[in-house]
Each structure stands twice: as C-alpha cells, then as structure tokens.
Write an enzyme that holds these catalytic residues in place. Structure first.
Site, mmCIF file in Angstrom:
data_model
loop_
_atom_site.group_PDB
_atom_site.id
_atom_site.type_symbol
_atom_site.label_atom_id
_atom_site.label_comp_id
_atom_site.label_asym_id
_atom_site.label_seq_id
_atom_site.Cartn_x
_atom_site.Cartn_y
_atom_site.Cartn_z
ATOM 1 N N ASP A 84 0.832 -0.934 0.182
ATOM 2 C CA ASP A 84 0.529 0.407 0.021
ATOM 3 C C ASP A 84 1.135 1.150 0.386
ATOM 4 O O ASP A 84 1.985 1.356 -0.518
ATOM 5 C CB ASP A 84 -1.187 0.359 0.760
ATOM 6 C CG ASP A 84 -2.640 0.280 0.679
ATOM 7 O OD1 ASP A 84 -2.277 1.308 0.574
ATOM 8 O OD2 ASP A 84 -3.159 0.106 0.793
ATOM 9 N N HIS A 118 -3.526 5.950 3.599
ATOM 10 C CA HIS A 118 -4.132 4.810 3.180
ATOM 11 C C HIS A 118 -3.684 3.716 3.729
ATOM 12 O O HIS A 118 -4.736 2.204 4.092
ATOM 13 C CB HIS A 118 -4.199 4.726 1.817
ATOM 14 C CG HIS A 118 -4.963 3.767 1.077
ATOM 15 N ND1 HIS A 118 -4.688 2.756 0.472
ATOM 16 C CD2 HIS A 118 -5.929 3.718 0.979
ATOM 17 C CE1 HIS A 118 -6.474 1.973 0.111
ATOM 18 N NE2 HIS A 118 -7.571 3.362 0.649
ATOM 19 N N SER A 126 -11.352 -1.033 -0.358
ATOM 20 C CA SER A 126 -9.591 -0.621 0.441
ATOM 21 C C SER A 126 -9.786 -1.538 1.420
ATOM 22 O O SER A 126 -9.760 -2.359 2.417
ATOM 23 C CB SER A 126 -9.659 0.343 0.627
ATOM 24 O OG SER A 126 -9.374 0.270 -1.509
#
Length: 538
Positions: free
Chosen positions: A164, A198, A394
């Site tokens: 990520d 994120h 996600s």
C-alpha cells in the site's frame, strides 16, 4: 481437412512447434491494445511498459527466470529506459517510445508487451441520495470476529503483508511490542512512513489493537503482525511493476517473517482477460507458493463488469463492500452502491464475498494526504484519541485479510485454497428487512463474511475443503512455472484435443504454448512437492 486426416504424432508435434513462429510470421500483435492506443496518440512519448518473455528453453542453467528477466531488461536498455527486472514473471519494466515498442515486439523471445498500468485505490461512484450514517466501529462484531477472540485466537504470530502507501508507526500497531516487523519501499522516495495515510488505515483494520482508544476502535486480528511493503506514492498511485516487485520481496522473505497473507486494497483497470494480465500472473504465483492473496473488487459499481485487477483473477479472494449503517444488526445492512462486481473474460464471477466497507474507523496519520484532504473525517474516541474513517472496497479487503489471519492462527498449515473455501463457504446473510436488493445475484458473491462460522467449520472439519478446482492459470504463470514443472508427469484434460495425441508428447517435444496450457491438467500438480527453490527470485 486433408492435413488433419494425416495427423500422426509427428504432424501434431510439428503443428505445436510451429505455432509461435507462424503467429509471429503472420504479424500477430503481442502488444497490449491499450498501449497501442497510447502509441498512436503520442508516438514520441516514453510510455511505461512491462516486457514479458517467452518461457526459457531447456537445459536450464542457473536461475532461468532471472535470465529471462535480465534479457527483457537488456532489451529495454537498448531500445528504451530500463527500470527493474521482474523475475517473478520473466519480465522487466521500463519506458519506451512507440518505435522502440514495435522493435522490441519483433524479438522472437518476447511474449507480450504490457502497458504498465497505474494502480491505486479508486474513488467511489457518485453518492446516491441516502443518509450518510454514522462512522462505523462495530465491524468486528458485524463480521463476528469478536466471537472468535474469546477462544484465544486473535492473529498472534501470523503476518499480513500490506502492499500500500506505507504503514506509519502507531501505538495501535506497536504498543508493548512492535508488530510492524519490516518496512520496504518500491514507490517514490520515502519522506515519512506513510505520507498518503491509506496503508496505515488498512493495516489498522487488519491488526489494530485499539491501544490508543482504550479498546474502542480495533481491527479484526488485533494481535497479527504487519509487514509494510510500500508500492503506492504520496498521492496513492503506483504502477503494476512496483506491486510485482513488492510481491517478489514478500515471497523472498515470507519464511523470515511468517508472512501468510498479502493484502491488496487497490487495483488497476482490467481491459484484458486475466489470462493475459501480468498482475494476475504475479498473484497466482504468490498463491501457489502458500500466500493467501486478498484483493479489492474496486469502487466502480454499480455497473456490471467493473472489477479491477488483480481482483479479476479467479484464484484470489476478491472482496466487495457493504454498508453496515454503523449498527451490528445485519438486517439493515445494504450492498454498497460503489462496490464493483461482474466477470472478466474467462474468469469466475467476482467478488467472492463482501464485508463492511463504508465509513470504517481506523488509524489516522496526522498530516498525511488523506488527513489533509478530508479533515471532516477525523473521529474522536471517548478518551480523546483521534482516528479517521474511510469508505471503499479497500477497507472491506482489510477485514477479510484479518479474518484469514485468524484462521491461519487456528490452523497454520492451511493452504490458500483451504482458507478461501472456509471463508467463501461460511458466510452470512444481510439486508433482510426490506432493504434495497442487489444489482445482480452475483454482486455480493457468497455473501457477508462470517469469521465465527468459518472458524467453527475449521474446527469441525476432519478434511478441510479446497477452493479453486479446475481453474486455468494465466499465461504468465504457465511460462514462469515452465522450468519448475519441467520433467514432472504430463497429464491432460483431453488426450485427443484438436486431433493431437497428447499422451505421446514429452517435455522435450512439447511446445509450451497456450494450447498446452488450456489442456494441461493443472489440478494434477502436487504443488507441495514442487521444488520452488529452483525458481529464483533475486
């Protein structure tokens, strides 16, 4: 017809052996159509490419896959700008102009030239006119992970690789013991642990233990370990080649850190069949080497056939999203309007299952890109600690990775196929009280993940079932595995397919092309006995 009537074994072998050469002579296009469009639009531009090579030719000397990757890298050095070898898929990444791409495509050992697509979390579709609902912190109860924790199972000792934007050092992942075991970067220059925000949010959904919030906000496997593999830049984007390099690193270090799960909370557009997709090839190899790959379906819903790669791959666990409305009552849950679903060419229906993915609360990275863009998404715990909520498949993907970690702590010798069978085969219903239905029966896969039901099924099973039977792997998988499988028994689905006497073929006479891949009985391979050490990654 006359030629087919005369087919003996020698004729069959000649036809097979000549197939690639004939295709080349007839000018078959081995360049990604999307890349062709970019070449025509701007012939002088340096375009990001992945050059994938044909399978090596025996006898194999040293690392055959590495040799093919270096050959591809050298081609890019001659015709373009080389960036990195991708030995996992017998390829290399770099940049090349239209003329250079055309020149490389004519090299006989080049199998395909891919557009090195941009990857990253996709924005959700336009919000429909429904109430926003509160931020959700009840998702461990919705997926019934909280029913597993009292049995002593919380992910302890199992490591999830989070590919990520990075994972920041946070008390919820460190506390009395640092559970971020390693960090590696294949994206832009690292200025901080997670400049995007994120990856840390996803890691918290997987393995956050709620230390900063006195247990108010936690993840699904609160004692699992995390390996931070940064493949996305500050703005949340990267390239397929960076992710492939990240997967290579995970495979090379899986034993050192006991990495059992790869979490991919992002994707790339999937205009090609999964069979021709290099991203799918990479995750299939990881899967066959014992890693459970959990991938996001994408946020392109509610339209049909919107799943991103590698979620299109039939082997991996592809996750769609629900909206739990911030309550533990599953009857008021609805299928998330943004959740992608459908099929790609030759693949199975996706997603495989769904999990809560709307307004989920997890770890905040102060000053990160997401934190700066969305200050209204900061959530305060009762003790004053601040967290952050995000929406998307996600987030749902992180929950399923956590559920996989719980099963793997319960029984460490589970294969990825068994983990998938347990999770997909033991789901729960939702949206029972007159809530909006699905856009299609396939849109939520097998249903809402049920961690307790999967755990109970595992404990009751004398023989744990396996998923993924009868699937045909990607072209890249087949090419890359050629030197590993070479010499093993050749078993065929149809011994007379196309008038060819397949049972008379040997590894030395077989042309390992797509005809053979379609007919090869992949289920007959004893994967646990395959000498993977002969498959060099670095």
């Amino acid at each position: 017809m006359k030629r087919r009537q005369l087919f003996g074994i020698s004729g069959a072998l000649a036809a097979l052996a000549l197939a690639p050469a004939r295709a080349q002579a007839l000018g078959s296009d081995n360049v990604d159509p999307a890349l062709r469009d970019l070449m025509q639009a701007n012939p002088l531009a340096l375009l990001p490419v992945i050059v994938e090579m044909r399978q090596p030719v025996p006898p194999f000397i040293g690392g055959a896959n590495v040799g093919r990757a270096l050959e591809a890298l050298n081609l890019l050095g001659v015709f373009g700008i080389p960036v990195a070898a991708l030995s996992l898929i017998d390829a290399a990444a770099g940049f090349a102009s239209a003329a250079a791409i055309n020149a490389i495509s004519l090299v006989p050992t080049v199998a395909f030239i891919h557009h090195d697509r941009t990857v990253g979390p996709r924005s959700t579709a336009t919000l429909p006119p429904i109430p926003p609902g509160p931020p959700s912190s009840v998702f461990p109860r919705v997926v019934r992970a909280d029913k597993v924790w009292p049995t002593g199972i919380s992910g302890n000792g199992v490591t999830v690789a989070v590919l990520d934007s990075g994972v920041a050092a946070d008390l919820d992942l460190m506390g009395s013991a640092n559970r971020i075991l390693a960090s590696v970067n294949f994206a832009d220059s690292r200025s901080r642990d997670d400049p995007g925000g994120h990856g840390t949010h996803v890691a918290g959904l997987i393995a956050g233990n709620g230390a900063r919030s006195d247990g108010e906000f936690s993840g699904i496997a609160p004692q699992a370990n995390i390996v931070d593999v940064r493949v996305l830049g500050t703005n949340g984007s990267g390239r397929v080649s960076s992710v492939v390099r990240g997967i290579e690193w995970v495979l090379a270090h899986r034993a050192l850190y006991n990495i059992r799960v790869i979490n991919l909370s992002f994707g790339a557009p999937a205009p090609l069949s999964y069979r021709a997709d290099p991203f799918s090839s990479a995750v299939e190899i990881a899967w066959r080497r014992g890693l459970v790959v959990v991938a996001a379906a994408g946020n392109g819903g509610p339209g049909r056939n919107t799943v991103v790669t590698p979620g299109i791959d039939p082997y991996v666990i592809t996750v769609g999203a629900t909206d739990d409305r911030g309550s533990i009552d599953r009857d008021d849950d609805v299928f998330a309007w943004f959740s992608a679903w459908g099929r790609s060419s030759g693949s199975t229906a996706k997603p495989d299952l769904v999990a809560p993915g709307r307004r989920l609360v997890s770890i905040r990275v102060p000053g990160s890109t997401l934190d700066t863009l969305y200050p209204d998404r900061v959530v305060a715990a009762d003790n004053g600690a601040t967290y952050f909520y995000l929406t998307g498949t996600s987030m749902a993907t992180g929950l399923v990775s956590g559920a996989a970690a719980l099963l793997l702590e319960r029984q460490p010798n589970l294969s990825p196929d068994q983990v998938k069978a347990l999770l997909v085969g033991n789901t729960q219903q939702f949206a029972q009280n007159g809530q909006p239905g699905l856009p299609d029966p396939m849109a939520d896969g097998a249903g809402l993940v049920d961690t307790r039901a999967a755990d109970r099924a595992l404990q009751r099973s004398l023989v744990v079932p396996s998923a993924n039977g009868g699937l045909r792997p990607t072209d890249g998988f087949a090419r890359a595995l050629y030197p590993v499988l070479f010499g093993s028994p050749l078993r065929w689905k149809n011994p007379l397919l196309g008038g060819i006497l397949w049972n008379l073929l040997t590894w030395n006479t077989l042309a390992w092309n797509s005809v053979a891949w379609d007919n090869f009985d992949w289920d007959s391979v004893a994967w646990d006995s395959v000498a993977w050490d002969s498959y060099t990654l670095d």
